[in-house]
Structures are given as structure tokens and as C-alpha cells.
Design a protein around this motif. Structure first.
Motif, PDB file in Angstrom:
ATOM      1  N   GLU A   1      17.148   3.842  -5.290  1.00 38.83           N
ATOM      2  CA  GLU A   1      16.599   3.976  -3.712  1.00 38.83           C
ATOM      3  C   GLU A   1      16.397   5.291  -2.623  1.00 38.83           C
ATOM      4  N   GLU A   2      16.386   6.492  -3.473  1.00 36.58           N
ATOM      5  CA  GLU A   2      15.507   7.286  -3.520  1.00 36.58           C
ATOM      6  C   GLU A   2      13.997   6.918  -3.855  1.00 36.58           C
ATOM      7  N   SER A   3      13.908   6.997  -4.915  1.00 36.41           N
ATOM      8  CA  SER A   3      12.586   6.168  -5.825  1.00 36.41           C
ATOM      9  C   SER A   3      12.043   5.531  -4.720  1.00 36.41           C
ATOM     10  N   LYS A   4      12.350   4.716  -4.147  1.00 37.13           N
ATOM     11  CA  LYS A   4      12.122   3.761  -2.950  1.00 37.13           C
ATOM     12  C   LYS A   4      11.399   4.666  -2.274  1.00 37.13           C
ATOM     13  N   ARG A   5      12.198   4.678  -1.562  1.00 39.17           N
ATOM     14  CA  ARG A   5      12.272   5.472   0.111  1.00 39.17           C
ATOM     15  C   ARG A   5      11.355   7.181  -0.119  1.00 39.17           C
ATOM     16  N   ARG A   6      11.333   8.129  -1.471  1.00 36.44           N
ATOM     17  CA  ARG A   6       9.811   8.536  -1.179  1.00 36.44           C
ATOM     18  C   ARG A   6       9.192   7.805  -1.717  1.00 36.44           C
ATOM     19  N   LEU A   7       9.137   7.022  -2.347  1.00 38.74           N
ATOM     20  CA  LEU A   7       7.543   5.809  -2.676  1.00 38.74           C
ATOM     21  C   LEU A   7       6.800   5.138  -1.091  1.00 38.74           C
ATOM     22  N   GLY A   8       7.929   4.884   0.120  1.00 38.54           N
ATOM     23  CA  GLY A   8       7.346   4.868   0.844  1.00 38.54           C
ATOM     24  C   GLY A   8       6.706   5.785   2.057  1.00 38.54           C
ATOM     25  N   VAL A   9       7.024   6.984   1.507  1.00 37.88           N
ATOM     26  CA  VAL A   9       6.413   7.959   2.180  1.00 37.88           C
ATOM     27  C   VAL A   9       5.099   8.366   2.033  1.00 37.88           C
ATOM     28  N   ILE A  10       4.983   8.851   0.207  1.00 36.21           N
ATOM     29  CA  ILE A  10       3.890   7.958  -0.002  1.00 36.21           C
ATOM     30  C   ILE A  10       2.437   7.064   0.388  1.00 36.21           C
ATOM     31  N   VAL A  11       3.546   5.533   0.521  1.00 37.45           N
ATOM     32  CA  VAL A  11       2.879   4.716   0.693  1.00 37.45           C
ATOM     33  C   VAL A  11       1.792   5.014   2.389  1.00 37.45           C
ATOM     34  N   ASP A  12       2.519   5.431   3.340  1.00 34.84           N
ATOM     35  CA  ASP A  12       1.990   6.432   5.121  1.00 34.84           C
ATOM     36  C   ASP A  12       1.037   7.120   4.481  1.00 34.84           C
ATOM     37  N   LYS A  13       1.521   7.705   3.682  1.00 38.36           N
ATOM     38  CA  LYS A  13      -0.043   9.138   3.138  1.00 38.36           C
ATOM     39  C   LYS A  13      -1.238   8.315   2.402  1.00 38.36           C
ATOM     40  N   ILE A  14      -0.923   7.084   2.377  1.00 37.10           N
ATOM     41  CA  ILE A  14      -2.350   6.707   1.195  1.00 37.10           C
ATOM     42  C   ILE A  14      -3.272   5.729   2.286  1.00 37.10           C
ATOM     43  N   ASP A  15      -2.364   4.597   3.861  1.00 37.06           N
ATOM     44  CA  ASP A  15      -2.391   4.237   4.261  1.00 37.06           C
ATOM     45  C   ASP A  15      -3.284   4.768   5.570  1.00 37.06           C
ATOM     46  N   SER A  16      -4.428   5.119   5.028  1.00 35.03           N
ATOM     47  CA  SER A  16      -4.851   6.007   5.786  1.00 35.03           C
ATOM     48  C   SER A  16      -5.977   6.423   7.114  1.00 35.03           C
ATOM     49  N   ASP A  17      -5.618   4.703   7.887  1.00 34.11           N
ATOM     50  CA  ASP A  17      -6.306   4.019   9.018  1.00 34.11           C
ATOM     51  C   ASP A  17      -5.105   4.108   9.380  1.00 34.11           C
ATOM     52  N   LYS A  18      -4.127   4.396   8.777  1.00 35.32           N
ATOM     53  CA  LYS A  18      -2.735   3.409   9.952  1.00 35.32           C
ATOM     54  C   LYS A  18      -2.669   2.072  11.010  1.00 35.32           C
ATOM     55  N   ASN A  19      -3.583   1.162   9.871  1.00 31.65           N
ATOM     56  CA  ASN A  19      -3.233   0.142  10.296  1.00 31.65           C
ATOM     57  C   ASN A  19      -2.003  -1.203   9.611  1.00 31.65           C
ATOM     58  N   GLY A  20      -1.210  -0.204   9.341  1.00 27.94           N
ATOM     59  CA  GLY A  20       0.067  -0.785   8.092  1.00 27.94           C
ATOM     60  C   GLY A  20      -0.543  -1.717   6.860  1.00 27.94           C
ATOM     61  N   PHE A  21      -1.816  -1.803   6.093  1.00 28.13           N
ATOM     62  CA  PHE A  21      -2.160  -1.568   4.536  1.00 28.13           C
ATOM     63  C   PHE A  21      -3.029  -0.856   3.743  1.00 28.13           C
ATOM     64  N   VAL A  22      -2.559  -1.330   2.820  1.00 29.73           N
ATOM     65  CA  VAL A  22      -3.207   0.087   1.676  1.00 29.73           C
ATOM     66  C   VAL A  22      -4.326  -1.157   1.282  1.00 29.73           C
ATOM     67  N   THR A  23      -5.253  -1.042   1.380  1.00 28.06           N
ATOM     68  CA  THR A  23      -6.832  -1.494   1.096  1.00 28.06           C
ATOM     69  C   THR A  23      -7.380  -0.821  -1.023  1.00 28.06           C
ATOM     70  N   GLU A  24      -7.388  -1.404  -1.117  1.00 23.09           N
ATOM     71  CA  GLU A  24      -8.147  -1.118  -2.837  1.00 23.09           C
ATOM     72  C   GLU A  24      -8.651  -0.042  -2.706  1.00 23.09           C
ATOM     73  N   GLU A  25      -9.649   0.781  -1.742  1.00 25.20           N
ATOM     74  CA  GLU A  25     -10.187   1.539  -1.512  1.00 25.20           C
ATOM     75  C   GLU A  25      -9.776   2.743  -0.957  1.00 25.20           C
ATOM     76  N   GLU A  26      -7.980   2.815  -0.883  1.00 27.70           N
ATOM     77  CA  GLU A  26      -7.755   3.648   0.162  1.00 27.70           C
ATOM     78  C   GLU A  26      -6.541   4.013  -1.372  1.00 27.70           C
ATOM     79  N   LEU A  27      -6.212   3.332  -2.334  1.00 28.85           N
ATOM     80  CA  LEU A  27      -5.776   3.307  -2.697  1.00 28.85           C
ATOM     81  C   LEU A  27      -6.352   4.316  -4.657  1.00 28.85           C
TER      82      LEU A  27
END
Length: 304
Positions: free
Chosen positions: A65-91
């Protein structure tokens, strides 16, 4: 200890007795992880590519659960345009960022020895002093002149002070697009004996192999001549220009893009070509580790 800047010029044995040998001048982009990439066994390679070696190790100590929580924080950073999706380019941007941080970290062990005034930069004078102490010899003047040219090339703002990124570019020119010209120039300095700005077949072969008295020509030379004619010499004019040398020496390898495509494929449950945070967290064991990674649940891809 400082690594030689001509690290790409490795001698590779072609027989059990190590003779004759040939030089391999190809600059390969450094791998995202030193681990084998075998998803049938584990996702450890992907964890290091996505997090970096140190962080990947830290995640294995976390509860899921802590691993998932921290991953969620990273996902928010990766989603640079804050549109709720992570694209191949953002990855891809994220993985490149992690990879570059790893390169900078790898140099930390020698940074303190070179940065004598502890100002957070390595000046050319500091680097020169350090290498003079470490590499004294007959060819030192030539090496220093070559190093200075590369240092200046890596020094984007021209202040002769290298920050972590500039120093990494100095040591790993194959990793930085703006350094490709210096990679080619260094090769041409060594190989273009008649200084006409091109590499002939003879110059290409001579750099790889110098025969000893009475020695039979190794079989691999025929293959290299074939490579020169059929692959390297793209315009078929019998010689290699700088662009052809670049294409040979710095292959178009984009490990970050390939890994981004791989992670997208693994986690894209609805096959829409992008990832939601929910999709990433559902496949969290592909991206990060934990104390109790459910590996079998993560193996959802059809080809396996």
C-alpha cells in the motif's frame, strides 16, 4: 578514480589468445539498468529504469500500500499537463530524467576529489590538475588538449565551470545530443590520416587492425570491408563523410522510448494508447517493487 575519456575505444578479443584484436569505436547509450530484462522472471529491470537503482531498492522494503501511494505521487509528476493521463511521451521524458540523474550520481564518488574549492562546480583548472596527477606520461599534453576541447564543448554557457549535467556530458558524450559532433571529431582526428575530411576504406580498416610481421589477415576483416561498402558508405562514394561516421559510431538507440512503450503496453488495460493513474496503480508491480509484489497478477500480457 577518473575514467579515461577514450573509454569507447575498447579492445575486443577475437580469438582465445586475444590476437589479433580490433577496436570497437561504437558509442552505445548506457543501459537503463545493468540487470537482465526478462519479464518472465521479474520486473526488476523495469523498476530500475522507472525509479533508478537506489529508489528501486528502497521500494522493495515497502509494504504494497505504501509502494502504491508513493507510485501515485510519481504519476502526478509524470502527468506534466495535468490532464489525468500519462502518455508514452510523458513516460519517456520521465525515464530519461531518471537515467540522467543516475549518470550524475555515478560521478559523485569522484566529484569531491576534483572540486577542490567545494563550490559545486568542476572548473577546467581543477579537472586538469586532477588528471595531471592521475595520468602523467609522455602523451599527457595531447590528452589534456583533447580533454580541454571536449570540456569546452560540454560547457554550454562557456564559463569553464562544469555543473553535474555538463560534467556528465563531458564524460558520456554519447548520452547527449549536442555532444555528437565532438564524438565524430575525436574519431576523425585519430583515423583520418590524410586529413581530407573523409575516411577511406584503408583508414577505416587500419584503425581496427595493424598486421604484425608474418601474421595472416584475420577473417573478420572481410566482414568489416563488406560492412564499409554495404552499410557504412551510405552514398556509395567509396568513403565515409562525417554524417556517415556519426551514424556508424553513435547508433540511433533510444532506450527511454523503448522502455516507455514497454511500460505502456504492460499497463494499458483498455488499449487506448495512454494510461490513467488507476491503470498504473493496478499494474504497480510492473513499475515498482514492494515487500509482497504479486508477480503472477502482473503477468497479464498475452505474449507470455
Amino acid at each position: 578514480m577518473i575514467r579515461p575519456l577514450l573509454m569507447c575505444v575498447a579492445l575486443c578479443a577475437v580469438s582465445a589468445t586475444s590476437k589479433p584484436t580490433k577496436k570497437d569505436r561504437v558509442h552505445h547509450e548506457e543501459a537503463l539498468s545493468k540487470l537482465d530484462h526478462n519479464d518472465l522472471e521479474n520486473f526488476d529491470f523495469d523498476h530500475e529504469a522507472f525509479l533508478g537503482t537506489e529508489q528501486a531498492g528502497a521500494f522493495t522494503e515497502l509494504l504494497p500500500e505504501e509502494s502504491k501511494r508513493r507510485l501515485g505521487v510519481i504519476v502526478d509528476k509524470i502527468d506534466s499537463d495535468k490532464n489525468g493521463f500519462v502518455t508514452e511521451e510523458e513516460l519517456e521524458v520521465w525515464i530519461t530524467h531518471v537515467h540522467k540523474k543516475q549518470l550524475y550520481k555515478d560521478e559523485d564518488h569522484e566529484w569531491g576529489d576534483i572540486d577542490k574549492n567545494k563550490d559545486g562546480f568542476i572548473s577546467w583548472a581543477e579537472y586538469k590538475d586532477f588528471t595531471n596527477d592521475a595520468n602523467a606520461g609522455d602523451d599527457n599534453d595531447t590528452t589534456i588538449a583533447r580533454d580541454e576541447r571536449r570540456f569546452k564543448f560540454a560547457d554550454k554557457n562557456g564559463d569553464m565551470l562544469a555543473d553535474k549535467e555538463e560534467y556528465a556530458a563531458f564524460l558520456h558524450p554519447e548520452e547527449f545530443g549536442h555532444m555528437k559532433d565532438i564524438v565524430v571529431q575525436e574519431a576523425m582526428d585519430d583515423m583520418d590520416k590524410d586529413k581530407d575530411g573523409f575516411l577511406s576504406m584503408e583508414e577505416y580498416i587500419a584503425d581496427m587492425y595493424t598486421p604484425e610481421a608474418g601474421e595472416e589477415e584475420p577473417d573478420w576483416l572481410d566482414e568489416e570491408r563488406k560492412h564499409f561498402t554495404e552499410i557504412r558508405d551510405q552514398n556509395k562514394d567509396g568513403k565515409l563523410d562525417r554524417k556517415e561516421v556519426l551514424d556508424w559510431m553513435v547508433p540511433d538507440e533510444d532506450h527511454s522510448k523503448i522502455e516507455a512503450q514497454h511500460l505502456l503496453h504492460e499497463a494499458d488495460a483498455n488499449h487506448d494508447g495512454k494510461l490513467t493513474k488507476e491503470e498504473i496503480l493496478a499494474s504497480y508491480s510492473v513499475f515498482v517493487g514492494s515487500q509482497v509484489t504479486n508477480y503472477g497478477e502482473a503477468l497479464h500480457h498475452d505474449e507470455f
